[in-house]
Design a protein around this motif. Structure first.
Motif, PDB file in Angstrom:
ATOM      1  N   HIS A 191      -3.252  -5.823  10.822  1.00 49.96           N
ATOM      2  CA  HIS A 191      -3.826  -4.960   9.697  1.00 49.96           C
ATOM      3  C   HIS A 191      -3.906  -5.774   8.117  1.00 49.96           C
ATOM      4  N   ALA A 192      -3.636  -7.161   8.451  1.00 50.72           N
ATOM      5  CA  ALA A 192      -3.693  -7.926   7.246  1.00 50.72           C
ATOM      6  C   ALA A 192      -5.020  -8.335   6.932  1.00 50.72           C
ATOM      7  N   ALA A 205      -1.838   1.586  10.012  1.00 49.22           N
ATOM      8  CA  ALA A 205      -2.282   0.319   8.632  1.00 49.22           C
ATOM      9  C   ALA A 205      -1.464   0.755   7.443  1.00 49.22           C
ATOM     10  N   GLU A 206      -0.402   0.008   7.527  1.00 47.37           N
ATOM     11  CA  GLU A 206       0.535   0.064   6.268  1.00 47.37           C
ATOM     12  C   GLU A 206       0.964  -1.212   5.668  1.00 47.37           C
ATOM     13  N   VAL A 207       1.339  -1.025   4.296  1.00 54.47           N
ATOM     14  CA  VAL A 207       1.842  -2.200   3.681  1.00 54.47           C
ATOM     15  C   VAL A 207       3.330  -1.655   3.538  1.00 54.47           C
ATOM     16  N   GLU A 208       4.189  -2.366   3.567  1.00 55.78           N
ATOM     17  CA  GLU A 208       5.925  -1.901   3.299  1.00 55.78           C
ATOM     18  C   GLU A 208       6.230  -2.639   2.081  1.00 55.78           C
ATOM     19  N   VAL A 232      -4.395  -3.524  -1.720  1.00 54.59           N
ATOM     20  CA  VAL A 232      -3.752  -5.013  -1.642  1.00 54.59           C
ATOM     21  C   VAL A 232      -4.629  -5.976  -1.729  1.00 54.59           C
ATOM     22  N   LEU A 248       3.671 -11.900   0.649  1.00 54.23           N
ATOM     23  CA  LEU A 248       3.012 -11.298   1.517  1.00 54.23           C
ATOM     24  C   LEU A 248       3.707 -12.024   2.835  1.00 54.23           C
ATOM     25  N   ARG A 291       5.224  -6.281   3.314  1.00 53.75           N
ATOM     26  CA  ARG A 291       5.038  -6.528   5.038  1.00 53.75           C
ATOM     27  C   ARG A 291       3.913  -5.876   5.468  1.00 53.75           C
ATOM     28  N   ILE A 292       2.881  -6.678   5.916  1.00 54.59           N
ATOM     29  CA  ILE A 292       2.016  -6.009   6.943  1.00 54.59           C
ATOM     30  C   ILE A 292       1.721  -6.587   8.280  1.00 54.59           C
ATOM     31  N   LEU A 324      -4.493   0.135   2.160  1.00 53.41           N
ATOM     32  CA  LEU A 324      -3.656   0.469   2.869  1.00 53.41           C
ATOM     33  C   LEU A 324      -2.694   1.607   2.478  1.00 53.41           C
ATOM     34  N   CYS A 367       3.354 -11.556   6.804  1.00 52.89           N
ATOM     35  CA  CYS A 367       2.380 -10.935   7.694  1.00 52.89           C
ATOM     36  C   CYS A 367       3.364 -11.208   9.126  1.00 52.89           C
TER      37      CYS A 367
END
Ligand code: FMN
Ligand code: SF4
Ligand code: FES
Lengths: 712, 153, 437
Positions: free
Chosen positions: A700-701, A650-653, A672, A625, A695-696, A681, A627
């Motif tokens: 939002h992490a 609020a996304e995770v890539e 996640v 991860l 990536r967050i 997310l 951040c």
């Protein structure tokens, strides 16, 4: 050497390199050819508006200067000497004005409008068009920050070319064809991304305008103050448009090596944070029974003095990296010389080993190989650097996200960039650059993208104030939190818990309230005089554009310092003069320059060996991860309405391969998890992400750290 | 085969996949009847282009619909060559029989009527494209039979 | 010798399949060409003085000779065949594709050999569905028969935009962009499709290439109106004429001969008022010029153009204001919107012509209209705007009395008797339509 060719423009002879555009060739001859659609920063001319029409001997048809290049012996006649061309130019203006509304008196562009100027100079005096003009609904927002008046649009396609060819976001486009063509976004979605505001400066008429500036000022009431943006480490050169002591607008001020005249939306639109409702204008003190209350400056300085003395040499200063060099130095001198405390929490690591690989940012554009390491999107950390990388790619450069030694060694011009955690302040890229033999190789170099605008300058200034080393102490007597970014930092907060007392310098209520004993009003970069050192190591000049609502840091630091027998000037030029003797080779404040050159550190060693690269970590299970601090985040951005829509969702890539392996579709909601904590997310497949990395945005992490698992 | 797969298959025939945008939009329109927001997004996704870009390109051309249209389309050439020999009577006859104006669709969603520019059949006026296939030498008298035929398809 | 060369063998029934085309000697010229060095094929084309049939009449062999040889460029070389046929009054390429599709394919392959290209795009207008099917199956058949060799032929369908017939707009469209023209230079022969050297020719031009080889360049150069207008031409006869159609004739017959003898003249005892000559992009012809020969030079001397071979007859029921207005509406609708004079000028002209038609204009507006035409011509990015201005200006100038009558009459002197009365124009694509005439 490029071949020179001889061109005659309106009977004046000039010699220019072969292939020079006719607009530039004429300029070399001292002749201006008016243009609307042409803007060399958007790429080659497209010949759309027909304003630059000229006669070229031997060619029967009028030609557009913006699409023609100089050849030897060419004879050009502009509208000044060619009747045909002048009729053509006048015709173009007449056609442009056929549909253009006559609302200049209420148009924010009025007075600084190229169409207005050129009409005045070359246009018809009256209109022969007696029919209904094309009308559109006006103005419509294309985002909360930008409004579009389609009636004023002259369809020069500058904005759409910027979106397609410079920022490459592909969001602002033309719809329909012919007379019905309009500029638009897809399905009225807001035009979003780091660079949208540039179209408001590119637009040669009042079609695309910043909403913040609507009806705010007229050109004769304003001043443009040349300064430097303090929102990130790039340090774009800007003009702050000021009316009655207030900043109303930020414009770019082209520095060809740094920003090429582009600025990001944070730099452009976030200025209004200086007028936020929760701005601290008076010192505030914690009072046992009543919480906080404002106090006079005298009381505040008494209190500060008391706290400093009570700490008995156990003062720690947490810097934000947004202080000017002068402010950081003043603070350092007060604390280090005045109280004998030498410990600072620097906002980020700093290394001098990168100095040997310094280049202007524009060198990225000319590189053949660009390696971007570190896994945080460049645009989030140093947005303009992203535009240079895109320009490099368009020029044919290979842009890699993994280090390919062979590619770097094989290139004449290679640039390494570190964007993300683990960069050790640049020591990591410096070590790679050293290993790959980039030292002293022309056009080759390395960049580290810091998170703060002046982390390097602040650290150097801190170091310059004294040669003493921090003493080993168990306890913190006083923590001085310098600036809102530091106040926002969880590590600083943790230290504050342990400190016996806390002084915070903060622009906004709420940030330090509750845990600081004394809060002193902070200022914005727009309110300061001084210098910043950007990520290239370039020393640049900030000019006060707006009056701060309270005395600035230098003013009260000098007073406080005198109580400790430390002599400190209250003005940036004098502080700089003192500091400059120590680290900038005696460079005078006035010589820093309006368009500062990349000097490098005077007297700095040519080469500092980079610390060795850390052992590569063993391959881990799960996904690593990363951040990151998003561009559109932080205390300033939070206080600007027009930027809220730009804040990251609020996304995770994920990389495509990782998403596929887990059966995750773009846009799906995913879980996640790490060590028992988990979050929901939305998944986004990011093209530029390496396999194995997710990536967050920091906000939002939550508590997620280290390796995580993502599941559908 | 999914629309995305089909689009990518077509795209592979071109040196650069962006060139496949017109065939891709055509495929999407064949699939959905018109280019809805979702259809355009699908095309963009398949070709790695932004939806805004796809919409920008699509809106340049006449053959794409951005609103639902009828099950059948009737396009009457009304450029000068057909006009000289009474294309307007043919168009009017369609208007009368369908009780709609050019550009409209019948209330039952069956038929969309349009007037279009020269279709390249000027020697056999009036040219009418019915579901994109040309009918030559159409006269006002032919109109009822054509509609009858369409309604039975 | 039968006059039909390009359509030769297909006078009675179309030659759609490979076998029937082979039966008339099809693909023999391809073998002949492939046996020759490429430059020799270009030399033959130059000798024949074949000229472009797409409108600009540019010498085909010379254009091919501008293409650099493959050794000199790091990029592939492309051919794009212009089958976008959208000029009002033009319907000849469609006839070729329906009747002799294999001859077009053969022409493509010979051209590919001549300039050493391995990739041919045929850009066919989107409305041509049957034509596309027929052509595509001819390509497939030729491919199956191994005739293509290393050459790839891709039939690319347009989507409804007249401007995509303009060569650089065609390239933009084929690259997946909005079909807007690009500034020249660079010319497509140097920097065309994907910035690589590209030969662009009209369908009829390409289809004539096998004919040139079959007849022999020297002989071909004797047909028609040498030295400049050699060979035959597919004339598109339409409008108020008894026997409209595509007629393949040698260059150099008179307009009158085509209209009266071949086309059966103006029917119903009406008289000829004007001819839309060459296409809607060029000045209209008046009856006093009917004896002008149909070749580029003869027409050129009188200020006319052969264009894409259009001869559309207007009889005395035609209101010339309505005619100019309807043509103007076409150009307004088709303007791509890139350059100012065309985007704005075409609309302005429509507004002016509508005012004339409604009787609300004044005498001085005619000069204004002419001046606006003048300010469009030669100032645009491509010639779409010029085309509009040329035909409109010719109507204003040559039929000024009739324009004037509209003022006197406070509206159209024809009442509702003009043959164009009530004609619809699809004005804004995807949006409103309007009755403008
Ligand atoms: C607005 C405009 C439309 C055109 N449309 C066509 C067309 O539909 N078909 C065509 O072959 N040429 C058309 N042309 C001409 C082409 O630009 C080009 O000259 C031609 O395809 C070259 O082929 P040729 O040399 O074989 O004639 C058009 C030109 C313009 C300016
Ligand atoms: S909005 Fe402005 S920049 Fe964009 S096309 Fe119109 S005039 Fe040009
Ligand atoms: S500036 Fe050259 S055409 Fe617009």
């Amino acid at each position: 050497m490029t071949d020179l060719v001889r061109v005659t423009v309106d009977e004046r002879e000039v010699h220019v390199p072969k292939g020079t555009g006719i607009v530039e060739t004429a300029l070399a001859a001292g002749i201006e050819i008016p243009v609307f659609c042409y803007e060399p920063r958007l790429g080659e001319g497209i010949g759309a508006c027909r304003m630059c029409i000229v006669e070229i001997e031997g060619i029967p048809k009028l030609q557009t200067a913006c699409t023609t290049t100089a050849t030897d012996g060419m004879v050009v006649k502009t509208a000044r000497t060619s009747k045909k061309a002048s009729v053509g130019q006048n015709a173009t203006l007449e056609f442009i004005l056929v549909n253009h509304p006559l609302d200049c008196p209420v148009c924010d562009k009025g007075g600084e409008c190229p169409l207005q100027d050129l009409t005045f100079r070359y246009g018809p005096g009256n209109t022969r068009m007696t029919f209904e003009k094309l009308t559109f609904e006006k103005p419509i927002p294309i985002s909360p920050a930008i409004s579009l008046d389609r009636e004023r649009c002259i369809l020069c396609y500058r904005c759409t070319r910027f979106s397609e060819d410079v920022s490459e976001d592909g969001q602002l486009v033309a719809r329909n064809r012919g007379a019905m063509s309009v500029i638009t976004t897809f399905e009225d979605e807001p035009y979003s991304g780091p660079f949208t505001g540039n179209v408001t400066e590119l637009c040669p008429v009042g079609a695309l305008l910043p909403t913040q500036y609507r009806f705010e000022a007229r050109p004769w009431e304003i001043q443009n103050v040349p300064t430097v943006c303090g929102m990130c480490s790039v340090g774009c050169n800007v003009n702050a448009t000021v009316r009655e002591g207030k900043v109303k607008r930020i414009l770019s001020r082209n520095h060809p090596e740094i920003d090429e005249g582009w600025i990001c939306d944070k730099g452009r639109f976030a200025f209004s944070h200086t007028r936020a409702a929760d701005r601290i204008v008076d010192p505030i003190k914690r009072v046992r029974m009543h919480g906080f209350e404002p106090v006079s400056w005298d009381d505040a300085l008494d209190e500060a003095e008391r706290l400093l003395r009570a700490a008995q040499g156990r003062v720690v200063v947490a810097l934000s990296g947004s202080e000017t060099v002068e402010q950081a130095y003043a603070m350092a001198k007060l604390v280090r010389v005045g109280t004998g405390s030498h410990e600072a929490m620097l906002p980020e690591e700093v290394t001098h080993s990168l100095d040997a690989y310094g280049l202007p940012l524009s060198a990225i554009r000319d590189a053949q190989v660009v390696v971007v390491l570190g896994d945080v999107s460049v645009a989030e950390r140093a947005p303009i650097v992203d535009l240079w990388i895109k320009a490099a790619r368009r020029n044919g450069a290979r842009v890699l996200t993994e280090l390919d030694d062979h590619a770097v060694r094989g290139a004449d011009r290679a640039v390494l960039i570190w964007s993300g955690p683990g960069g050790r302040g640049g020591a990591t890229v410096a070590a790679h650059a050293e290993r790959l033999g980039l030292a002293g190789k022309e056009g080759c170099g390395a960049f580290y993208l810091p998170e703060t605008p002046n982390g390097r300058g602040a650290a150097d200034a801190w170091a310059a104030a004294s040669d003493e080393e921090p003493a080993e102490t168990e306890s913190v007597g006083l923590l001085i939190v310098s600036g809102d970014e530091a106040a926002n930092d969880p590590n600083v907060r943790a230290l504050a818990e342990k400190a016996e007392s806390v002084i915070a310098i903060s622009m906004f209520h709420g940030l330090a309230a509750g845990w600081a004993d004394l809060v002193l009003p902070g200022t914005s970069y727009l309110e300061r005089d001084g210098t910043y050192v950007n990520l290239e190591g370039r020393l640049q000049r900030l000019r006060r554009s707006a009056m701060p609502p309270a005395p600035d840091e230098l003013a009260w630091l000098s007073q406080l310092a005198s109580r400790f027998g430390v002599e400190l000037a209250p003005h940036a030029p004098m502080v700089f003069a003192e500091l400059s003797e120590r680290i900038y080779g005696g460079l005078a404040f006035g010589e820093v320059g309006e368009r500062a050159p990349l000097r490098g550190y005077l007297g700095a060693p040519a080469h500092v060996e980079a610390p060795p690269l850390p052992e590569p970590e063993a391959a881990t299970e799960g996904l690593q991860l990363v951040c990151y601090k998003p561009l559109f985040s932080g205390p300033a951005v939070e206080r600007v309405d027009e930027l809220q829509f730009q804040r990251p969702p609020a996304e995770v890539e994920l990389a495509r391969a990782d998403a596929q392996a887990r059966g995750i579709a773009n846009g799906a909601t995913v879980t996640v998890s790490h060590n028992g904590t988990s979050m929901q997310l939305r998944a986004r497949i990011a093209k530029d992400l390496r396999k194995g990395i997710v990536r967050i945005a920091r906000e939002h992490a939550g508590d997620l750290r280290g390796t995580v698992e993502v599941s559908a | 085969m999914s629309l995305a797969d089909e689009i990518q298959k077509v795209a592979r025939r071109y040196p650069e996949s962006k060139s496949a945008i017109l065939p891709a939009l055509r495929l999407a329109q064949e699939e959905y009847g018109w280019l809805s927001r979702e259809a355009i997004e699908e095309v963009g996704e398949a070709l790695d282009l932004t939806p805004a870009y796809c919409m920008s390109v699509a809106s340049f051309y006449d053959l794409f619909n951005f609103e639902p249209i009828g099950r059948h389309t009737i396009e009457v050439c009304t450029n000068v060559c057909c006009g000289l020999v009474n294309a307007q009577a043919v168009l009017e006859s369609f208007e009368r029989e369908l009780d709609i104006a050019p550009g409209e669709t019948t209330a039952d969603g069956e038929i969309t009527l349009r007037a279009v520019e020269c279709l390249g059949g000027c020697s056999t006026p009036t040219i009418v494209a019915i579901d994109q296939r040309y009918r030559q030498s159409v006269t006002p008298e032919d109109v009822p039979a054509i509609l009858e035929e369409l309604r039975n398809v | 010798m039968s006059e039909a060369l390009v359509l030769g063998g297909a006078e009675e029934t179309p030659l759609r399949d490979l076998a029937s085309y082979r039966a008339v000697g099809g693909y023999a010229q391809l073998l002949k060409a492939r046996a020759m060095p490429p430059q020799e094929v270009i030399a033959l084309l130059i000798e024949s003085n074949l000229r472009g049939r797409g409108g600009a009449f540019f010498p085909t062999g010379r254009k091919a000779s501008f293409i650099p040889s493959p050794e000199k460029v790091a990029k592939p070389i492309y051919i794009t065949v212009n089958a976008d046929e959208s000029e009002p009054g033009t319907f000849k390429d469609r006839e070729i594709m329906l009747r002799v599709p294999h001859r077009l394919v053969e022409g493509c392959l010979i051209a590919a050999h001549a300039i050493q290209s391995n990739f041919v795009f045929i850009y066919i207008r989107g409305e041509y569905s049957t034509e596309y099917d027929v052509l595509q199956s001819a390509v497939d058949e030729a491919n199956a028969a191994g005739l293509l060799g290393a050459v790839k032929i891709l039939v690319h369908r347009g989507a409804g935009a007249y401007i995509c017939g303009e060569e650089t707009a065609l390239l933009s469209s084929l690259e997946g962009e909005r079909g807007q023209p690009r500034s020249k230079p660079p010319f497509p022969a140097i920097e065309g499709l994907y910035a690589a050297p590209t030969l662009i020719n009209n369908v009829e031009t390409i289809t004539t290439i096998p004919v040139v080889l079959e007849v022999g360049p020297a002989e071909y150069a004797q047909i028609g109106a040498p030295p400049d207008s050699t060979g035959t031409r597919l004339f598109c006869l339409s409008g108020n004429v008894a026997r409209p159609g595509v007629y393949e004739l040698p260059h150099g017959l008179t307009t009158r001969h085509l209209i009266e003898d071949i086309g059966g003249g103006v029917p119903d005892g009406r008289s000829l008022k004007a001819v839309m000559m060459g296409g809607s992009s060029f000045p209209v012809m008046t009856p006093d010029d009917l004896d002008t020969k149909l070749d580029a030079n003869s027409l050129g001397q009188k200020g006319y153009f052969i264009g894409s071979g259009v001869v559309c007859v207007l009889d005395d029921r035609t209101c010339m204001v309505q005619f100019a207005l309807r043509v103007g509406q076409f150009y307004m609708h088709e303007s791509c919107g890139k350059c100012t004079p065309c985007r704005v000028g075409t609309r302005w002209l429509v507004q002016m012509l509508r005012a004339v038609e409604n009787g609300t204009a004044s005498e001085s507006d005619f000069d204004l209209a002419l001046d606006v035409c003048d300010r469009i011509i030669g100032k645009c990015l491509c010639v779409l705007g010029d085309s509009d201005a040329m035909i409109v200006a010719s109507c204003v100038t040559k039929f000024r009395d009739e324009f004037h009558a509209h003022l006197e009459h406070g509206g159209c002197p024809f009442g509702h008797d003009s043959s164009l009365d009530g004609l619809f124009a699809p004005s804004d694509q995807h949006a409103a339509h309007e009755v403008v005439v």
